[in-house]
Structure formats: C-alpha cells, structure tokens
Write a protein that holds these residues in place. Structure first.
Motif, PDB file in Angstrom:
ATOM      1  N   ALA A 197      68.560  73.668 -35.178  1.00 26.42           N
ATOM      2  CA  ALA A 197      67.169  73.661 -34.726  1.00 26.42           C
ATOM      3  C   ALA A 197      66.797  75.007 -34.118  1.00 26.42           C
ATOM      4  O   ALA A 197      65.708  75.545 -34.366  1.00 26.42           O
ATOM      5  CB  ALA A 197      66.943  72.538 -33.726  1.00 26.42           C
ATOM      6  N   ARG A 238      63.932  77.634 -35.509  1.00 29.17           N
ATOM      7  CA  ARG A 238      62.866  78.167 -34.653  1.00 29.17           C
ATOM      8  C   ARG A 238      62.854  79.687 -34.654  1.00 29.17           C
ATOM      9  O   ARG A 238      61.791  80.317 -34.711  1.00 29.17           O
ATOM     10  CB  ARG A 238      63.033  77.641 -33.226  1.00 29.17           C
ATOM     11  N   VAL A 297      61.250  69.070 -35.667  1.00 24.18           N
ATOM     12  CA  VAL A 297      61.436  70.524 -35.641  1.00 24.18           C
ATOM     13  C   VAL A 297      60.466  71.200 -36.604  1.00 24.18           C
ATOM     14  O   VAL A 297      59.836  72.216 -36.276  1.00 24.18           O
ATOM     15  CB  VAL A 297      62.884  70.900 -35.987  1.00 24.18           C
TER      16      VAL A 297
END
Length: 254
Positions: free
Chosen positions: A19, A23, A45
C-alpha cells in the motif's frame, strides 16, 4: 525512468509495504493498479490514490492474466511491476509432540512467495517486452520483495526463508535474461518493518524489536520501503541486485 504518467502494477497493494508503495508511485505521477487478494483493501487504497483496484490471486495464472488485462485496459500496459504480495508463517521441523511439520504449510508459503512472484513477473515481462522502448532503451522495471530472512532466517522460518531466498536467487538470472528486452529486475530485502502484522503486537514488543536494530533503533517505516522501490524504478543504472533495507540488522537464531 520518469514515473510521470507511467502505468504501474503493485501486488499486495492493499496493505502494508504494498500500500505504501502504491501511494508513493502515485505521488510521483504513476498510474497505479492495486492488485490484492483482498478486494476491499485494494479498493480502499485505489480510491485514495486515484488508481484502479484488481482482485488477484498471484498463484493463479488465470487470475493474474485477468488482473493485468484489467489494469492495462484502464492505464495502458505497465512498465513498472512492484511484486510485494506474500505471506509468512513459522513452523519447527519437529513439532512439540514429536511429529514432523506438515508439508502443506511449507508448500503453501513457497507457492505464494516464490512461485506467485514468478507467475506475475513472467506475465508482466511478456507484456513489457512488446512495448516501444523509452529514450534510453528501457521498456520496464520489475522489483521483487525478499526479506532479511532470506540470508539469516530464524528457527521455524525454513519455509519462509526458502521462499524469500528463492526470490533473491532468481534476481540476477532474471535481470540477465530480460536485459535483451530492456527490462530491469531487482529485489528489495526488508528487515523488520511496521507492517499490519507487527502493529498487532504489544507496544513494548514493538519497541524491543526496534531496539534490536543497530541504526536507526526503530522498526522500518513502510514509506521508507516505498521510497526505495520508487527510486529503483527511476534509476536506470540499478539492475540485477538485491538491496537490503534493514538498518544493519542481522537476525538472531530466535
């Protein structure tokens, strides 16, 4: 590789290191497909970063093909693959009752961590090889995830260490194999990171684990793993290497 506008795929992108990597890639301008066996986690996410969620079992060729096709339809063919998905597990060879460890547990960990990583990699690489090269001749980059346990595994980690050791060992031959297509392959071997699994431990246990690391004396942050993964993608001189990110930690026997 300039990540702005580049299509990227992150397995295990629904939580933890995956995750954070999703990002960070999105922050640097990549169009990110979040692949995870947990549909809700992937969707959460993906929504947060403006990406796309794809449910995927990395051990299934059909599941991976479907996920990559969905990602490609949304963002175009991926030039970046971050192979972060994996599982853990510990089991002594001889159990407390004197019985042998179940073979299925060993097989499952190797199947997910090693075979699953290769399964995604082979399909993603085949698609990358068909792309037009970028200005420096690069077509793509693949980053796999091993572990410090690949080199100094602890008691009970035979299966986990074998799986991650396999990921580390295949790095150079894969890089040599795919060099003709302009595809780089590297592996990150993280030490102790503050992932959801460690988050579940009592705070004093987390602190004790962190203090076992020479420097910095704390658990690694997922963002630090993600920053390294993104740098690898951007730095074309990096290839065929396993990079430890562990604060100089060497795991003790137990």
């Amino acid at each position: 590789m300039n990540l702005q506008g580049i299509a990227a795929v992150v397995t295990g992108g629904g939580s933890g290191l995956g995750a954070a990597t999703a990002r960070e890639l999105a922050r640097r301008g990549a169009k990110v497909a979040v692949l995870d066996i947990n549909a809700a986690a992937a969707q959460s996410v993906a929504e947060a970063i403006g990406g796309i969620a794809c449910v995927c079992d990395i051990t299934s060729p059909e599941s991976v093909e479907a996920a990559l096709a969905r990602a490609s339809a949304a963002h175009g063919a991926a030039r970046v693959l971050m192979n972060v998905a994996g599982i853990g597990g510990a089991k002594r060879v001889v159990q407390r009752d004197g019985s042998a460890a179940p073979l299925e547990q060993f097989r499952r960990i190797v199947e997910v961590n090693l075979v699953g990583s290769y399964n995604v990699l082979r399909l993603a690489a085949a698609a990358m090889a068909k792309l037009d090269p970028l200005d420096d001749g690069e077509r793509g980059v693949i980053v796999n995830t091993a572990s410090a346990a690949a080199f100094d595994g602890q008691v009970g980690q035979a299966a986990y260490s074998a799986s991650k050791g396999g990921v580390a060992a295949m790095t150079l031959p894969l890089a040599r194999d795919l060099a003709q297509h302009g595809i780089r392959v590297l592996t990150i071997a993280p030490g102790l990171f503050l992932t959801p699994l460690l988050h579940e431990l009592p705070e004093e246990v987390q602190r004790s684990l962190g203090e076992s690391i020479p420097f910095p004396k704390r658990l690694g942050k997922p963002e630090e793993f993600a920053a390294l993964a993104a740098h690898i993608a951007e730095n074309a001189a990096l290839n065929g290497e396993v990079i430890r990110i562990d604060g100089a930690l060497r795991l003790p026997p137990r």
